[in-house]
Scaffold this active site. Structure first.
Site, short mmCIF file in Angstrom:
data_model
loop_
_atom_site.label_atom_id
_atom_site.label_comp_id
_atom_site.label_asym_id
_atom_site.label_seq_id
_atom_site.Cartn_x
_atom_site.Cartn_y
_atom_site.Cartn_z
N PHE A 166 -2.07 8.62 -5.60
CA PHE A 166 -2.35 7.31 -6.40
C PHE A 166 -3.98 6.84 -6.22
O PHE A 166 -4.39 6.02 -7.08
CB PHE A 166 -1.59 5.98 -6.17
CG PHE A 166 -1.75 5.62 -4.70
CD1 PHE A 166 -2.57 4.84 -4.18
CD2 PHE A 166 -0.68 5.93 -3.93
CE1 PHE A 166 -2.66 4.28 -2.66
CE2 PHE A 166 -0.71 5.39 -2.48
CZ PHE A 166 -1.68 4.81 -2.04
N HIS B 192 -5.61 -8.09 -3.14
CA HIS B 192 -5.38 -6.99 -1.87
C HIS B 192 -5.74 -8.09 -0.60
O HIS B 192 -6.43 -8.99 -0.72
CB HIS B 192 -6.80 -6.03 -2.01
CG HIS B 192 -7.05 -5.51 -0.64
ND1 HIS B 192 -6.32 -4.08 -0.33
CD2 HIS B 192 -7.98 -6.05 0.35
CE1 HIS B 192 -6.97 -4.00 0.92
NE2 HIS B 192 -7.74 -4.77 1.40
N THR C 155 3.69 -4.73 -1.51
CA THR C 155 2.64 -3.98 -2.40
C THR C 155 3.40 -3.94 -3.89
O THR C 155 2.60 -4.05 -4.95
CB THR C 155 2.37 -2.51 -1.99
OG1 THR C 155 1.88 -2.49 -0.76
CG2 THR C 155 1.50 -1.79 -2.92
N ASN D 2 -1.77 -5.04 -8.78
CA ASN D 2 -0.80 -6.03 -8.05
C ASN D 2 -1.44 -7.26 -7.55
O ASN D 2 -1.22 -7.73 -6.56
CB ASN D 2 -0.29 -5.35 -6.91
CG ASN D 2 -1.05 -4.74 -5.75
OD1 ASN D 2 -2.32 -4.85 -6.19
ND2 ASN D 2 -0.57 -3.89 -4.67
N LYS E 152 -7.95 -9.03 -7.67
CA LYS E 152 -8.02 -7.72 -8.36
C LYS E 152 -8.26 -7.88 -9.84
O LYS E 152 -8.22 -8.83 -10.63
CB LYS E 152 -6.73 -6.74 -8.07
CG LYS E 152 -6.80 -6.27 -6.67
CD LYS E 152 -5.65 -5.32 -6.44
CE LYS E 152 -5.63 -4.93 -5.16
NZ LYS E 152 -4.35 -3.66 -5.11
N ARG F 220 2.19 -11.66 -5.25
CA ARG F 220 2.55 -10.80 -6.00
C ARG F 220 3.79 -10.73 -6.77
O ARG F 220 3.94 -10.20 -8.01
CB ARG F 220 2.59 -9.33 -5.11
CG ARG F 220 1.15 -9.07 -4.71
CD ARG F 220 1.12 -7.80 -3.87
NE ARG F 220 -0.22 -7.32 -3.55
CZ ARG F 220 -0.21 -6.45 -2.43
NH1 ARG F 220 0.53 -6.30 -1.48
NH2 ARG F 220 -1.56 -5.87 -2.27
N ARG G 44 -0.83 -11.48 4.83
CA ARG G 44 -0.17 -10.42 4.17
C ARG G 44 1.51 -10.88 3.78
O ARG G 44 1.94 -10.56 2.78
CB ARG G 44 0.21 -9.52 5.46
CG ARG G 44 -1.05 -8.67 5.78
CD ARG G 44 -1.60 -7.79 4.68
NE ARG G 44 -0.80 -6.40 4.74
CZ ARG G 44 -1.03 -5.54 3.76
NH1 ARG G 44 -2.10 -5.49 3.18
NH2 ARG G 44 -0.01 -4.51 3.87
P1 CMP Z 1 -3.95 -2.65 -1.63
O1 CMP Z 1 -3.10 -3.90 -0.78
O2 CMP Z 1 -4.94 -3.27 -2.41
O3 CMP Z 1 -3.87 -1.47 -0.81
C1 CMP Z 1 -3.95 -0.28 -1.28
C2 CMP Z 1 -3.75 -0.10 -2.80
O4 CMP Z 1 -3.26 1.18 -3.22
C3 CMP Z 1 -2.28 -1.18 -3.08
O5 CMP Z 1 -2.82 -2.52 -2.88
C4 CMP Z 1 -1.98 -0.71 -4.53
O6 CMP Z 1 -2.76 -1.30 -5.52
C5 CMP Z 1 -2.21 0.82 -4.51
N1 CMP Z 1 -1.05 1.40 -4.24
C6 CMP Z 1 -0.36 1.53 -2.88
N2 CMP Z 1 0.73 2.57 -3.41
C7 CMP Z 1 0.61 2.89 -4.28
C8 CMP Z 1 1.48 3.58 -5.40
N3 CMP Z 1 2.51 4.25 -4.74
N4 CMP Z 1 1.20 3.90 -6.72
C9 CMP Z 1 0.30 3.24 -7.14
N5 CMP Z 1 -0.88 2.47 -6.44
C10 CMP Z 1 -0.32 2.23 -4.89
#
Ligand code: CMP
Length: 144
Positions: free
Chosen positions: A57, A115, A91, A112, A9, A102, A85
């Site tokens: 979000f 993905h 996350t 984070n 990212k 992460r 994963r």
């Molecule tokens: P990702 O694995 O890319 O899939 C969805 C993304 O949404 C996740 O990583 C985070 O970057 C974002 N995300 C998920 N939950 C939240 C949250 N509660 N607040 C902010 N960002 C979020």
């Protein structure tokens, strides 16, 4: 062998962590089958994260994912989806197991670092979002 899609990212690219993350992925046994450094447009980010439409979000996530370059990777490994994963961790980096990507490189739940596709079905959808069949086949070693 199974494929999955990873995205390094904007925060990790900006922070100069792409090389370290790629190194870790290779150490974990993933083969890089396709890679593209690109910058998502708003509609592309919206399509990629369509399942999160309407979540609180969602708009911030689109802004973040379009804020700078990303590195999209088609990765091949046995049990690729589930294994990646595990390697990336939760996350929220505060909840991520020690030593996961992460836990090492993410700043917070949004920024984070990486993905990874969350199911085999989404892996197929997300790999084909970034890469054509020709691009994927060309890099299979047996074909030279
Ligand atoms: P990702 O694995 O890319 O899939 C969805 C993304 O949404 C996740 O990583 C985070 O970057 C974002 N995300 C998920 N939950 C939240 C949250 N509660 N607040 C902010 N960002 C979020």
């Amino acid at each position: 062998m199974e494929y999955t899609l990873a995205i390094i990212k904007p925060d990790a690219i900006q922070g100069g962590k792409a090389g370290l993350i790629l190194n870790r992925l290779e150490e974990e046994g993933f083969r890089i089958r396709a890679a593209r450094l690109t910058r998502l447009t708003e509609p592309e980010a919206g399509e990629l994260y369509a399942v999160h439409r309407g979540r609180p979000f969602y708009e911030a996530l689109k802004r973040f994912m379009t804020s700078g370059p990303i590195l999209a990777l088609a990765l091949e490994r046995e049990d690729a989806v589930a294994y990646l994963r595990k390697v990336i961790g939760a996350t929220d980096p505060a909840q991520a197991e020690r030593g996961t990507i992460r836990a090492l490189y993410a700043e917070n739940k949004e920024r984070n670092a990486i993905h990874a596709s969350d199911s085999e079905e989404n892996a197929r959808r997300e790999v084909s979002f970034f890469f054509s069949v020709q691009e994927l086949l060309w890099t299979v070693e047996e074909r030279g």
